[in-house]
Structure formats: C-alpha cells, structure tokens
Design a protein around this motif. Sequence first.
Motif, PDB file in Angstrom:
ATOM      1  N   GLU A   1       0.823  -1.209   0.000  1.00 52.90           N
ATOM      2  CA  GLU A   1       0.000   0.000   0.000  1.00 52.90           C
ATOM      3  C   GLU A   1       0.858   1.260   0.000  1.00 52.90           C
ATOM      4  OE1 GLU A   1      -3.372   2.330  -0.167  1.00 52.90           O
ATOM      5  OE2 GLU A   1      -3.192   0.146  -0.420  1.00 52.90           O
ATOM      6  N   ALA A   2       1.954   1.222   0.746  1.00 60.37           N
ATOM      7  CA  ALA A   2       2.818   2.401   0.805  1.00 60.37           C
ATOM      8  C   ALA A   2       3.460   2.693  -0.540  1.00 60.37           C
ATOM      9  CB  ALA A   2       3.892   2.205   1.877  1.00 60.37           C
ATOM     10  N   ALA A   3       3.839   1.639  -1.276  1.00 64.84           N
ATOM     11  CA  ALA A   3       4.480   1.816  -2.582  1.00 64.84           C
ATOM     12  C   ALA A   3       3.466   2.061  -3.680  1.00 64.84           C
ATOM     13  CB  ALA A   3       5.330   0.593  -2.922  1.00 64.84           C
ATOM     14  N   GLY A   4       2.215   1.698  -3.448  1.00 68.50           N
ATOM     15  CA  GLY A   4       1.201   1.799  -4.490  1.00 68.50           C
ATOM     16  C   GLY A   4       1.497   0.864  -5.647  1.00 68.50           C
ATOM     17  N   ALA A   5       1.943  -0.356  -5.321  1.00 66.68           N
ATOM     18  CA  ALA A   5       2.392  -1.285  -6.363  1.00 66.68           C
ATOM     19  C   ALA A   5       2.387  -2.706  -5.825  1.00 66.68           C
ATOM     20  CB  ALA A   5       3.787  -0.918  -6.830  1.00 66.68           C
TER      21      ALA A   5
ATOM     22  N   ALA B   1      -0.784   5.254 -11.440  1.00 74.18           N
ATOM     23  CA  ALA B   1      -0.215   6.504 -10.934  1.00 74.18           C
ATOM     24  C   ALA B   1       1.245   6.336 -10.545  1.00 74.18           C
ATOM     25  CB  ALA B   1      -1.033   6.990  -9.735  1.00 74.18           C
ATOM     26  N   THR B   2       1.568   5.215  -9.930  1.00 76.29           N
ATOM     27  CA  THR B   2       2.946   4.961  -9.498  1.00 76.29           C
ATOM     28  C   THR B   2       3.873   4.807 -10.694  1.00 76.29           C
ATOM     29  OG1 THR B   2       2.176   3.895  -7.472  1.00 76.29           O
ATOM     30  CG2 THR B   2       4.414   3.379  -8.203  1.00 76.29           C
ATOM     31  N   VAL B   3       3.439   4.040 -11.681  1.00 71.95           N
ATOM     32  CA  VAL B   3       4.264   3.824 -12.869  1.00 71.95           C
ATOM     33  C   VAL B   3       4.475   5.139 -13.614  1.00 71.95           C
ATOM     34  CG1 VAL B   3       4.266   2.745 -15.155  1.00 71.95           C
ATOM     35  CG2 VAL B   3       3.749   1.370 -13.134  1.00 71.95           C
ATOM     36  N   ARG B   4       3.429   5.912 -13.764  1.00 75.99           N
ATOM     37  CA  ARG B   4       3.579   7.195 -14.460  1.00 75.99           C
ATOM     38  C   ARG B   4       4.557   8.106 -13.727  1.00 75.99           C
ATOM     39  NH1 ARG B   4       1.253  10.238 -18.276  1.00 75.99           N
ATOM     40  NH2 ARG B   4      -0.534   8.887 -18.656  1.00 75.99           N
ATOM     41  N   ALA B   5       4.489   8.117 -12.406  1.00 77.82           N
ATOM     42  CA  ALA B   5       5.326   9.028 -11.627  1.00 77.82           C
ATOM     43  C   ALA B   5       6.774   8.575 -11.526  1.00 77.82           C
ATOM     44  CB  ALA B   5       4.731   9.185 -10.225  1.00 77.82           C
ATOM     45  N   GLN B   6       7.029   7.256 -11.502  1.00 76.60           N
ATOM     46  CA  GLN B   6       8.371   6.785 -11.159  1.00 76.60           C
ATOM     47  C   GLN B   6       9.088   5.976 -12.242  1.00 76.60           C
ATOM     48  OE1 GLN B   6       8.975   5.404  -7.054  1.00 76.60           O
ATOM     49  NE2 GLN B   6       6.796   5.782  -6.685  1.00 76.60           N
ATOM     50  N   LEU B   7       8.358   5.391 -13.177  1.00 78.25           N
ATOM     51  CA  LEU B   7       9.009   4.533 -14.161  1.00 78.25           C
ATOM     52  C   LEU B   7       8.889   5.032 -15.599  1.00 78.25           C
ATOM     53  CD1 LEU B   7       8.076   0.981 -12.766  1.00 78.25           C
ATOM     54  CD2 LEU B   7      10.270   2.171 -12.594  1.00 78.25           C
ATOM     55  N   LEU B   8       7.957   5.920 -15.866  1.00 73.77           N
ATOM     56  CA  LEU B   8       7.788   6.423 -17.225  1.00 73.77           C
ATOM     57  C   LEU B   8       8.922   7.382 -17.576  1.00 73.77           C
ATOM     58  CD1 LEU B   8       6.003   6.426 -19.757  1.00 73.77           C
ATOM     59  CD2 LEU B   8       4.775   8.384 -18.765  1.00 73.77           C
ATOM     60  N   GLN B   9       9.631   7.042 -18.650  1.00 78.81           N
ATOM     61  CA  GLN B   9      10.782   7.821 -19.088  1.00 78.81           C
ATOM     62  C   GLN B   9      10.566   8.318 -20.519  1.00 78.81           C
ATOM     63  OE1 GLN B   9      13.393   8.382 -16.911  1.00 78.81           O
ATOM     64  NE2 GLN B   9      12.219   7.216 -15.383  1.00 78.81           N
ATOM     65  N   ARG B  10      11.539   9.005 -21.025  1.00 83.45           N
ATOM     66  CA  ARG B  10      11.440   9.622 -22.344  1.00 83.45           C
ATOM     67  C   ARG B  10      11.077   8.617 -23.442  1.00 83.45           C
ATOM     68  NH1 ARG B  10      16.740  12.315 -25.229  1.00 83.45           N
ATOM     69  NH2 ARG B  10      15.828  12.730 -27.282  1.00 83.45           N
ATOM     70  N   HIS B  11      11.625   7.399 -23.353  1.00 86.74           N
ATOM     71  CA  HIS B  11      11.441   6.430 -24.434  1.00 86.74           C
ATOM     72  C   HIS B  11      10.628   5.206 -24.020  1.00 86.74           C
ATOM     73  CE1 HIS B  11      14.087   8.773 -26.880  1.00 86.74           C
ATOM     74  NE2 HIS B  11      15.165   8.511 -26.163  1.00 86.74           N
ATOM     75  N   GLY B  12       9.932   5.260 -22.912  1.00 88.39           N
ATOM     76  CA  GLY B  12       9.158   4.118 -22.458  1.00 88.39           C
ATOM     77  C   GLY B  12       9.336   3.910 -20.971  1.00 88.39           C
TER      78      GLY B  12
ATOM     79  N   GLN C   1      -6.326   3.984 -20.619  1.00 86.34           N
ATOM     80  CA  GLN C   1      -5.931   4.024 -22.020  1.00 86.34           C
ATOM     81  C   GLN C   1      -4.938   5.132 -22.320  1.00 86.34           C
ATOM     82  OE1 GLN C   1      -7.114   1.572 -24.291  1.00 86.34           O
ATOM     83  NE2 GLN C   1      -5.299   2.376 -25.345  1.00 86.34           N
ATOM     84  N   ALA C   2      -5.062   6.265 -21.666  1.00 87.30           N
ATOM     85  CA  ALA C   2      -4.146   7.376 -21.935  1.00 87.30           C
ATOM     86  C   ALA C   2      -2.713   6.991 -21.582  1.00 87.30           C
ATOM     87  CB  ALA C   2      -4.570   8.616 -21.155  1.00 87.30           C
ATOM     88  N   LEU C   3      -2.535   6.316 -20.448  1.00 88.07           N
ATOM     89  CA  LEU C   3      -1.194   5.882 -20.066  1.00 88.07           C
ATOM     90  C   LEU C   3      -0.685   4.810 -21.021  1.00 88.07           C
ATOM     91  CD1 LEU C   3       1.240   5.868 -18.207  1.00 88.07           C
ATOM     92  CD2 LEU C   3      -0.014   4.343 -16.645  1.00 88.07           C
ATOM     93  N   ALA C   4      -1.541   3.866 -21.381  1.00 83.55           N
ATOM     94  CA  ALA C   4      -1.141   2.823 -22.329  1.00 83.55           C
ATOM     95  C   ALA C   4      -0.688   3.439 -23.647  1.00 83.55           C
ATOM     96  CB  ALA C   4      -2.292   1.847 -22.564  1.00 83.55           C
TER      97      ALA C   4
END
Length: 526
Positions: free
Chosen positions: A370-374, A412-423, A458-461
């Motif tokens: 829960e703390a990590a949201g993942a 939300a977690t992936v968008r904030a912490q793992l999404l980079q310029r190329h994927g 869908q927007a994140l995908a």
Amino acid sequence: MIRRLRRSLLAAVLCACVAPAAAQQCVAGFPEIYGDLFADAQRALPDAKAMVDAIPAAAPAAIAAEYAQRRDEPGFDLPYFIAQRFELPAQAAGGYRTDPRHDASTHIDRLWRELERPPTDGDARSSLLQLPHPYIVPGGRYGEIYYWDSYFTMLGLVESDRLDLVRGMVANFADMIDRYGHVPNGNRTYYLSRSQPPFFAAMVQLLAAHDGRDVLTDYLPQLAREYAFWMDGADALAPGSAYRRVVRLADGTVLNRYWDDCDTPRDESHVMDVDTAARSTRPPAEVYRNLRAGAESGWDFSSRWLADGRSLHTIRTIEIVPPDLNSLLHRLESTLAEAYALAGDPARAADLRTRTDARAEAIRRLLWDEAAGAFVDLLWREGRPSGQLTLATVYPLYFGIADPPQAARVAATVRAQLLQRHGLATSTVRSGEQWDMPNGWAPLQWLAIGGFEGYGEQALANDIAHRWIRRNLEVFRAERKLVEKYDVTGDAAAGGGEYPLQDGFGWTNGVLRALMARYPDVAGAR
C-alpha cells in the motif's frame, strides 16, 4: 570411422551433460568434462557462452588431455587451440543487412527468415536439444529457442502472418514438457535444471484465439504436467517452509518462487559465477543456487534479487515470492480450469477454479504494498514486502488479477516513477545490472500497455506505446537494426549485465510488430 567418433562423443558429452527427465538430479557438466581447459577457454573467448555451444572435433577427454600436456609450452596460443579443436557458434543473423528501402515492418517480416531454425535432430557432439518443428531464436549470442522470449516473438509472428511458426513453437514446448517434465530455460543441455517464466498457457491461449478453443484440450496433458512441475511438493509442505518452487507461508497460503535444481556455477557463465561467489561470505553453493534461480526468472540480473540492492554476490532470489511468477501461474491455473471444462471433467475444472481464485486473492493481499502503491516482491521468510518498485508490478494487471483501486494506484505509481522519455524503465535503481534503470525491455512494455488497457487506463497505455515505438523506429532508421533492450532515459545504447548489447532481436521484433499494428499512426510517423 565417423560413426565410431560420433558414438565416442555421445558417451563423453551427452551422457555427462544431459540431465534426466526428472530435473531434480544434477549431473556432471562442462567443467568436469573439460577440466582446466573449460575455465581457461571461457576467459580467453570473447563470449564465455561460446564454449558451451561449441562442437568438439574429437572426444572431449582427448582434447582436455592434449590441452593439459601442451598449455605450458612456449608460445602456446589458447584461442588458436580452441579454434582448431572446436566449431564455435556463429552469431544468429549476424550477417543480415536490411534493404534500406524497407520499413520496420518489412524488416521484421524478412528477419524472421534469418532467425528461423529448422527442426533439430540432436547432434551427439552438441549441447543443442532436439526439437521436432521449426522455431525462432532471439539473435546475437542466442542461437537456441528461449522459453519466455517466445511468447513475445509469437505476438509479432501472428502479425507477420506466420501462424505456422507459432503452431510449431507451441508444439516444440509441448514436446519438451513431454520429454523433460517442464520447459527448460532454452533448448540446451545446460539449461535443463531450470525453466523460465511459465508462459506456455499464454501461448496456448494465443494460438487458441486463432485456431479455436480445441487447442486448449489438445495441450491439456502438457498444461497439467507443467503445473505439476511448478507445484511439486506443495501438498506435503508445512507452514513457513519451502520446497523447490513452492512456498507455504506461515498462514498456510501457497505461492511460488524461482528455483534451480543445481547449486553449482552455471556452465554458460562458470567463471563469472565463481568470481561472484568468491566475493560473498556465504557458502558458494548458496550463491550459485540463487544465481541460477535468478536466471530462471528471466531477470538475470536485477536489483530486485539483491539483498543490498547493488551487489550481485548478495543475491537472494529463492527468498522472494514474486508477483510476475504468481500471476503467470494464475494464468496457468485458469487455463487448466477452462481446458478441463472443455474436456468434460467438471470436478477438475472446479478444483482449478478454486485454486485460481485463491491465488488471485493471495496476490492482491500479500504481494500488494500500500505504501508503494504497487505489487512488489514478498520476502517470505521475513513476511514483509521488499519495498522495491519494478515493472513486475504490471503482471497482475495484464492477467486481470488486480482490483480496480489497485490498478489505478499502479498506473499513478508507474507514471510518476518509471515512465521515461522512451518508455518504461525496469526499476528505479541504477545497479549496473541489465534488468534495472535505465534499461527498458520490450516484453515489459507490452505487459504494461496491455495491463493498463485492460483497466481503462488508455491514456497511459497510449503514452507508453508511443514513446516505445518511436524509440525503436529512431534506432532502426539510424542503424537499420533492432536490439535486445534500450536505454529509455536518453539517447545512449543500453548496457549492463554479463554481455554486450545484442542485435536481432526476437522479442523486440515481436512486440514492435504487434504494437505497430495496434498503433499505425505512430508506426507511420516520421
């Protein structure tokens, strides 16, 4: 004379190398066959894996004896000695050059021919295992089929109108389950003691989507046998203990971990594993087991397996219950339930549905942080989450296990912490290992995109797909090739791990081909 030579090589190599169908037993490997020559050759060759893929020109014992006699001679040239006494492997598709007029889709469609291999009959001199149907290899140093790679390769083969290869590869994996009781890491003798992420059920479902639901009953025996392999020992396991690939937690919940039936250095990486174990204060066998289990995970290697998050000699793979593996076993259980129902066996179908529901509930309850949201790895002995964010978090979304609030948090977690310029980056940690920041890998992009689509994100995908496709196409247009992995943070080539960046490359081709069909607006953009 040729037949006598082949018989002697069979006795000297295959009897020593090939593990029995019951993979629990480990037998003598290449270091025992070749003695000092083996480690010395691995250090002398540009790629240590070449030694286990090489084909000897004479009985291995004779080559080893000659080396022992001659190696101290003045001017002795070990690379020349190896080249004269072994047929070294060629790089898969190493000489292929794409037509500059071809776009990426045409390049991939034509590259399949370079990466396709005919049925292998089995050569007594070779570590390559027999397969009855044509198949695709990844490329570069990898001249054999790989288990989990092949699912993502198949996605592209479908778009390239090569269902013949999909059917043949699924049949090959079924054949290996029949012969060995599981799908090995790859079709090499030195891979027999372990498997890889179990995508066979997903492959069968992919084929069934095109050939009809009867495919599930056609492959029911192999699906059941693979499940027995992964669940071996579960029924007799006491709470708070583990056996092979099964863990029974203190509350009685049964989940799975990665494992390997051997506790010796990997033959293909022998000298590296010995060096890694030498840096540890633990017994070498413990380090070797964990390195091998890390190889079974497909993430070889990642900070997620490392106790200190940085140093390979702290690897602890077998102490971890991972969300990716357990999501795949959920898919295997649900596929078995469907197959048993189609086969007219309602009792077994009901049992598998119960197991499927129990595993899904356990993943949502025990592998959620829960703390990590993942979804994260569980340190099962300690009863706590690892706390490290990796792209393994998307597996419960791809396989429809997460509840909607969890899926929204993961997005939300992936968008904030793992999404980079190329994927998407594989983790948030820069460890120097290849399954970490800054590297992005095609299979994980596909799983993330599919997972977010399935939960209405869908927007994140779309964003992930656009970034990944564009980077793949930028590199292709500049270099006329596709590669194994990409640095998703900038313009540098990906790196890290045990070997240089590989060209080819099976699953990159497959995922890109499938994504371009889904996102034609990006594929056609300049």
